[in-house]
Motif scaffolding. Structure first.
Motif, PDB file in Angstrom:
ATOM      1  N   ASP A   5      58.498  31.653  41.243  1.00 34.86           N
ATOM      2  CA  ASP A   5      58.341  31.483  42.687  1.00 34.86           C
ATOM      3  C   ASP A   5      56.910  31.870  43.084  1.00 34.86           C
ATOM      4  O   ASP A   5      56.090  32.235  42.226  1.00 34.86           O
ATOM      5  CB  ASP A   5      59.406  32.277  43.478  1.00 34.86           C
ATOM      6  CG  ASP A   5      59.296  33.781  43.299  1.00 34.86           C
ATOM      7  OD1 ASP A   5      58.170  34.284  43.062  1.00 34.86           O
ATOM      8  OD2 ASP A   5      60.327  34.473  43.400  1.00 34.86           O
ATOM      9  N   GLN A   6      56.621  31.782  44.370  1.00 37.95           N
ATOM     10  CA  GLN A   6      55.251  32.004  44.840  1.00 37.95           C
ATOM     11  C   GLN A   6      54.778  33.428  44.565  1.00 37.95           C
ATOM     12  O   GLN A   6      53.584  33.672  44.336  1.00 37.95           O
ATOM     13  CB  GLN A   6      55.137  31.656  46.339  1.00 37.95           C
ATOM     14  CG  GLN A   6      55.822  32.609  47.316  1.00 37.95           C
ATOM     15  CD  GLN A   6      57.297  32.308  47.516  1.00 37.95           C
ATOM     16  OE1 GLN A   6      57.963  31.751  46.644  1.00 37.95           O
ATOM     17  NE2 GLN A   6      57.825  32.684  48.672  1.00 37.95           N
ATOM     18  N   ILE A   7      55.722  34.362  44.547  1.00 33.41           N
ATOM     19  CA  ILE A   7      55.332  35.764  44.327  1.00 33.41           C
ATOM     20  C   ILE A   7      55.061  35.995  42.843  1.00 33.41           C
ATOM     21  O   ILE A   7      54.127  36.702  42.467  1.00 33.41           O
ATOM     22  CB  ILE A   7      56.402  36.715  44.893  1.00 33.41           C
ATOM     23  CG1 ILE A   7      56.498  36.467  46.401  1.00 33.41           C
ATOM     24  CG2 ILE A   7      56.060  38.174  44.611  1.00 33.41           C
ATOM     25  CD1 ILE A   7      57.695  37.058  47.071  1.00 33.41           C
ATOM     26  N   ASP A   8      55.844  35.357  41.990  1.00 34.11           N
ATOM     27  CA  ASP A   8      55.579  35.453  40.546  1.00 34.11           C
ATOM     28  C   ASP A   8      54.163  34.956  40.226  1.00 34.11           C
ATOM     29  O   ASP A   8      53.462  35.550  39.414  1.00 34.11           O
ATOM     30  CB  ASP A   8      56.591  34.599  39.750  1.00 34.11           C
ATOM     31  CG  ASP A   8      58.027  35.084  39.921  1.00 34.11           C
ATOM     32  OD1 ASP A   8      58.227  36.298  40.074  1.00 34.11           O
ATOM     33  OD2 ASP A   8      58.942  34.241  39.900  1.00 34.11           O
ATOM     34  N   VAL A   9      53.751  33.840  40.847  1.00 35.14           N
ATOM     35  CA  VAL A   9      52.429  33.292  40.477  1.00 35.14           C
ATOM     36  C   VAL A   9      51.287  34.166  40.977  1.00 35.14           C
ATOM     37  O   VAL A   9      50.280  34.336  40.281  1.00 35.14           O
ATOM     38  CB  VAL A   9      52.216  31.807  40.899  1.00 35.14           C
ATOM     39  CG1 VAL A   9      53.164  30.873  40.220  1.00 35.14           C
ATOM     40  CG2 VAL A   9      52.255  31.608  42.381  1.00 35.14           C
ATOM     41  N   VAL A  10      51.442  34.768  42.157  1.00 33.23           N
ATOM     42  CA  VAL A  10      50.341  35.635  42.614  1.00 33.23           C
ATOM     43  C   VAL A  10      50.315  36.935  41.816  1.00 33.23           C
ATOM     44  O   VAL A  10      49.250  37.486  41.538  1.00 33.23           O
ATOM     45  CB  VAL A  10      50.384  35.913  44.150  1.00 33.23           C
ATOM     46  CG1 VAL A  10      50.169  34.649  44.933  1.00 33.23           C
ATOM     47  CG2 VAL A  10      51.641  36.627  44.584  1.00 33.23           C
ATOM     48  N   LEU A  11      51.486  37.413  41.425  1.00 34.08           N
ATOM     49  CA  LEU A  11      51.510  38.632  40.596  1.00 34.08           C
ATOM     50  C   LEU A  11      50.845  38.376  39.251  1.00 34.08           C
ATOM     51  O   LEU A  11      50.104  39.215  38.747  1.00 34.08           O
ATOM     52  CB  LEU A  11      52.960  39.096  40.383  1.00 34.08           C
ATOM     53  CG  LEU A  11      53.534  39.959  41.508  1.00 34.08           C
ATOM     54  CD1 LEU A  11      55.021  40.198  41.278  1.00 34.08           C
ATOM     55  CD2 LEU A  11      52.794  41.287  41.637  1.00 34.08           C
ATOM     56  N   LYS A  12      51.116  37.216  38.686  1.00 32.20           N
ATOM     57  CA  LYS A  12      50.516  36.887  37.383  1.00 32.20           C
ATOM     58  C   LYS A  12      48.992  36.841  37.493  1.00 32.20           C
ATOM     59  O   LYS A  12      48.275  37.321  36.612  1.00 32.20           O
ATOM     60  CB  LYS A  12      51.061  35.540  36.901  1.00 32.20           C
ATOM     61  CG  LYS A  12      50.614  35.213  35.499  1.00 32.20           C
ATOM     62  CD  LYS A  12      51.344  34.009  34.953  1.00 32.20           C
ATOM     63  CE  LYS A  12      50.796  33.671  33.570  1.00 32.20           C
ATOM     64  NZ  LYS A  12      51.018  32.302  33.204  1.00 32.20           N
ATOM     65  N   ALA A  13      48.493  36.271  38.589  1.00 35.88           N
ATOM     66  CA  ALA A  13      47.041  36.139  38.762  1.00 35.88           C
ATOM     67  C   ALA A  13      46.422  37.394  39.369  1.00 35.88           C
ATOM     68  O   ALA A  13      45.204  37.506  39.447  1.00 35.88           O
ATOM     69  CB  ALA A  13      46.743  34.940  39.653  1.00 35.88           C
ATOM     70  N   LYS A  14      47.274  38.316  39.847  1.00 35.69           N
ATOM     71  CA  LYS A  14      46.810  39.534  40.540  1.00 35.69           C
ATOM     72  C   LYS A  14      45.921  39.187  41.740  1.00 35.69           C
ATOM     73  O   LYS A  14      44.897  39.827  41.995  1.00 35.69           O
ATOM     74  CB  LYS A  14      46.036  40.451  39.578  1.00 35.69           C
ATOM     75  CG  LYS A  14      46.844  40.925  38.380  1.00 35.69           C
ATOM     76  CD  LYS A  14      47.465  42.290  38.667  1.00 35.69           C
ATOM     77  CE  LYS A  14      48.213  42.863  37.481  1.00 35.69           C
ATOM     78  NZ  LYS A  14      49.476  42.207  37.206  1.00 35.69           N
TER      79      LYS A  14
END
Ligand code: SF4
Length: 271
Positions: free
Chosen positions: A75-84
């Motif tokens: 989801d959108q939160i997973d992708v921002v967490l991955k990219a920090k």
């Protein structure tokens, strides 16, 4: 000539799909969608896009992040967490870039390399600035675009209910069929998320802790939570359909104060 409809799962893009098929026939029409994790895309949005595709007799063509299957999607939160990070270089939302723009441009490069196509968007006549921005951005890549809801004088449908298809129930609360917990949305959207999706709200708050930035300018979801709790207890309606000035004026009348009402920019997610 291919007719590529940016088929988001929203009501406007469904109308565009119907108009384009009615005008050109379905043979060269592509309904292009980026599937969104079912954790943040309402099941009824998935029902809606499938019903419209079935009505048109067309498959949905998916251009998903990393070519992943529906049940593997972050989801959108997973992708921002991955990219920090919440944003990419130019200040656009990283989730938009990863989940939508990059798969979209990748799909075009593979399937419409000759540029013999028109790409259709669901902006309406009130969205001239978005039309201008999108036209210029896609023209810079050599692609033609069109906007049937804004520019076509002969329209054949105004609501999908005319062909027996109910719009997604998500519209009961939200104005758009975007990700629930949209990282571009403002306080009114996040108030609804706080009320109806508390685990998702907590996940986003943790992402803010970890990344060190806030989703909404200058205020964290943790700071907003006590105000949202008071609003919920006071029965403030969970709705994006109330104009934001009136929404927040009503909240103020209850003695619940917020800082200046933010200016919410339109989400640039158009697919
Ligand atoms: S709809 Fe919102 S959360 Fe989803 S990809 Fe677009 S900007 Fe990000």
């Amino acid at each position: 000539m291919k007719h590529i409809v940016c088929y988001s799962g929203g009501h406007s893009s469904a109308l565009v799909a119907i108009e384009v098929v009615r005008r050109f026939g379905k043979e060269q029409v592509v309904l292009l969608n980026h599937d969104i994790s079912s954790k943040v895309e309402h099941q009824d949005v998935k029902r809606f896009k499938q019903e419209v595709a079935d009505y048109l007799g067309l498959p949905i063509t998916y251009a998903n992040i990393g070519g992943l299957a529906a049940d593997e999607l972050p989801d959108q939160i997973d992708v921002v967490l991955k990219a920090k990070a919440f944003k990419v270089g130019s200040g656009t939302e990283l989730c938009t870039a990863r989940l939508k723009t990059e798969p979209f441009m990748g799909w075009l490069a593979q399937n419409a390399e000759d540029k013999n196509c028109v790409i259709y968007y669901g902006f309406d006549a009130n969205e001239r600035h978005r039309i201008q921005r999108r036209s210029s951005a896609m023209a810079a890549h050599g692609y033609r675009t069109d906007y049937p809801l804004a520019l076509w004088t002969k329209r054949t449908i105004g609501q999908t209910i005319e062909v027996g298809i109910n719009p997604p129930m998500q519209y009961d609360y939200f104005k758009h069929a975007n990700c629930i917990g949209c990282l571009k949305a403002g306080r009114q959207h996040w108030y609804i998320v706080y009320c109806v999706r508390p685990k998702l709200y907590e996940k986003a708050a943790k992402a803010e802790d970890e990344i060190g930035y806030t989703i909404i300018n200058d205020v964290s979801l943790r700071e907003l939570a006590p105000m949202f709790e008071r609003m919920k207890n006071a029965g403030v309606p969970m709705s994006e359909h109330i104009p934001q000035q009136r929404f927040w004026a009503d909240v103020k009348k209850l003695g619940i104060h917020i800082d200046d009402v933010e200016v919410v920019k339109p989400c640039e997610c158009v697919l």
